[in-house]
Structure formats: C-alpha cells, structure tokens
Design a protein around this motif. Structure first.
Motif, PDB file in Angstrom:
ATOM      1  N   ASP A  72     -44.426  28.521 -34.732  1.00  0.00           N
ATOM      2  CA  ASP A  72     -45.364  29.609 -34.424  1.00  0.00           C
ATOM      3  C   ASP A  72     -45.500  30.606 -35.561  1.00  0.00           C
ATOM      4  N   SER A  73     -44.376  31.003 -36.147  1.00  0.00           N
ATOM      5  CA  SER A  73     -44.405  32.028 -37.187  1.00  0.00           C
ATOM      6  C   SER A  73     -45.021  31.536 -38.491  1.00  0.00           C
ATOM      7  N   ILE A  78     -52.536  32.318 -37.730  1.00  0.00           N
ATOM      8  CA  ILE A  78     -52.032  33.544 -37.098  1.00  0.00           C
ATOM      9  C   ILE A  78     -52.970  34.729 -37.305  1.00  0.00           C
ATOM     10  N   TYR A  89     -53.698  26.492 -32.826  1.00  0.00           N
ATOM     11  CA  TYR A  89     -52.339  26.112 -33.249  1.00  0.00           C
ATOM     12  C   TYR A  89     -52.286  24.601 -33.456  1.00  0.00           C
TER      13      TYR A  89
END
Length: 351
Positions: A72-73, A78, A89
């Motif tokens: 995710d990071s 993002i 994603y």
C-alpha cells in the motif's frame, strides 16, 4: 513548445493533444524527480483511457519492482488517489502465478479491472498475452539506477513485449498502442535509448537546452525536462537546502543532469593530428602523431590494417588484439567524439 502548465508541472494534456494530431505512439520523457511525469500520465489514463472502457499496461524493469507496488505505501497511484478521491491499486490475481492486475474499488464497493502490470521478464514469459482492449502503457523508470544490475537482452525483451501487446491491431485498421517511456535522468546509457537510436538526439537536446523534440516520421516524441519550475521551487525545501549543491543526486533530481555520465572527455579533435590505427564496427580508433593519446570517432579518415566487424566476435577480437587500449581509458588518455562512441568502447571493455 512549452512543456509546462501554468503551475509549472509537465503539461501532459498538451502532449497528448500533440500526439493525437501527429500520430505519435512512443513518448520518451526523461527528467528530474517529481515534476509531474507519472502523475500526469496516470491522470490522462483516468480521463482519456478508462473513460472509453480501454485498459492500460504498467511496466517496470524488474519483478521485484512490480512486487513492491503491491504494498500500500509503495502504490504509485497514492497521490492521484488522494487528490481525485479514487482508489486504484495493484493486486496479485489468485490462481495465476506472477500475474498482477490494476484495480479500483468504486463507490458501490465493486472491484473494477483497468489493466495489467508486468516486469520485462514476466512480459517476456507471457508471449501469448492478448493486447486487445489495451490502448496505452507506461514503462516507468526505464533507465536503471547506479546499483541496479543490467538485464541481458533488455532492449529485445521490451521490443518483443511491444510486438506481443500490439499484435496485428494496425493491420486490422485499429489505432497503434501508445507507449509512455519515462524515467529520471540517471544516465543516457540505456538499452532502450540505444535501440531506438535516440542518443545523438538527446545529446544535442541536452547541449542546447532543448526540452521538446518530435520525430514525426518515426512516431516519436522526446521530452527532456531541463528547466522545470517545480525543480526550482524544490531547491528551497529541507532536503536540498541540507545538501552541498553538487551531489549526483541533486544533479539528477533537480537539474536533469545525467550524473552517472562522465562527459569530461567528450570533445572534437583535429584528425590531421592523428593517424587511423584500426576500425571496430563503425568507429575509428585514432592515435596522436606526437603524443601518447587516442581519439575515438565515427568519422573514418584514412586507411588502416585492422578492421573488426560490429559483432560479438569482432568486438572480442578487437579487445584481444588491442587490449592495451584499456590502459589509455583508465589513465584518461582518450577523447571521444560523442557519448555514443564512448558508450560503445566502454561496453567492449566492460567499464
């Protein structure tokens, strides 16, 4: 052509419009970090590609880089997710080893499929992949950083991938697939730059400060971000204020300097002061008549005894019989007509 929008970011909508008008299908963008390259392309995908129910390809050099975007990071979407209130994603596809897809969860909580993610090697192993339904792709960070290992046959892997994805769409009257080939300015010694024959163009652009070049007959645009207003603003931020102003990182991140490329030995020499001693490929190796130094040029003047073809065998033979040239390289007694000839000789001697 001014390549920046009113806020100083790379003006991707203007570039898209230019591509549409001139049938451009390969857009090379090389420039300083975080100047709107990837962000702008992703925004274009959302507004102009997904809106037509078409899919995209996201590509990186190595499988480990594709694996990293699953975290995710590390998701490259993002920033645009935050700004546009979207939720794109990447995720592994269950039951299909090494397959990674691009998804979004919509307001109804449904997963929507928008494309595929490949590394060079995984794309090479998916020769049966059908590119129908896909219209554009981004090859992100195509120029390796200093610590990255070279991939053998990198240019062939990409070109085979382009062929796989493109299939016969143009023969069927469909629009060609469009590639956005993007990177920070680490080095010009890139397999793709060589295979597309763009090194001399990029050298001239860098030398003159030119930021935009269109090779219309080849369907190529080159963008070299040299004067980004965003980079100038970033000089005042904490990281760059803390640095000395002369690190390789700053040169690449702010100034679009190809920090890994040593250009100190690039110069034009008077061939009348040299004698041709051999030819390798299309390059002439010249020895100075009065001093212990060499000059390498793609201009052949005079005759010589030894000529080696531009083949693996020919280059190996040159390296064997002229092994002493290496001593001239490491003792800085060689000058080069341009970076193209320098990179060619450096590769022969594995420098």
């Amino acid at each position: 052509m001014n390549i920046y929008d009113k806020n100083g970011w790379l003006d991707i909508p203007k570039i898209v419009n230019t591509c549409e008008k001139n049938e451009i299908n390969f857009i090379f963008i090389i420039g300083a970090r975080r100047t709107g390259k990837t962000y702008g392309i992703f925004k274009h995908f959302i507004e102009d590609v997904f809106s037509k129910d078409e899919k995209v390809i996201y590509m990186r050099r190595k499988t480990t880089q594709i694996d990293s975007v699953l975290v995710d990071s590390m998701n490259p979407w993002i920033d645009i997710n935050h700004d546009l209130h979207r939720n794109f994603y990447f995720k592994k596809v269950k039951g299909e080893k090494s397959r990674v897809s691009l998804q979004e969860i919509n307001e109804a909580g449904e997963e929507i499929y928008y494309g595929e993610a490949f590394s060079l090697t995984s794309l090479m192993n998916n020769r049966g992949f059908s590119g129908s339904g896909f219209s554009e792709g981004i090859y992100d960070e195509f120029i390796p950083e200093k610590l990255d290992k070279r991939i053998k046959g990198e240019e062939d892997a990409f070109l085979n991938g382009v062929e796989t994805i493109s299939a016969n769409r143009e023969l069927l009257g469909e629009k060609p697939f469009r590639w956005w080939i993007v990177s920070n300015s680490n080095t010009l010694d890139s397999p793709l730059i060589h295979s597309f024959g763009l090194l001399s163009n990029l050298e001239k652009m860098k030398k003159s400060g030119q930021e935009f070049s269109m090779l219309k007959d080849r369907g190529i645009i080159i963008i070299l971000i040299n004067k980004s207003p965003i980079s100038e603003k970033k000089r005042k931020t904490a990281l760059y204020k803390a640095l000395t102003g002369n690190t390789d990182f700053e040169k690449m991140a702010l100034d679009n300097e190809f920090a890994y490329d040593d250009t100190s030995s690039i110069k034009s020499e008077d061939l009348r002061k040299y004698r041709l001693i051999c030819i390798v490929g299309s390059l002439g190796i010249y020895e100075h008549k009065n001093e212990a130094k060499l000059y390498i040029s793609d201009h052949i003047s005079g005759t010589c005894k030894d000529s080696f073809p531009d083949s693996e065998l020919g280059k190996s033979q040159f390296k064997f019989y002229y092994s002493w040239v290496y001593n001239y390289i490491i003792s800085n007694r060689i000058s080069y007509q341009n970076l193209t000839v320098k990179f060619y000789l450096d590769k022969i001697f594995n420098i």
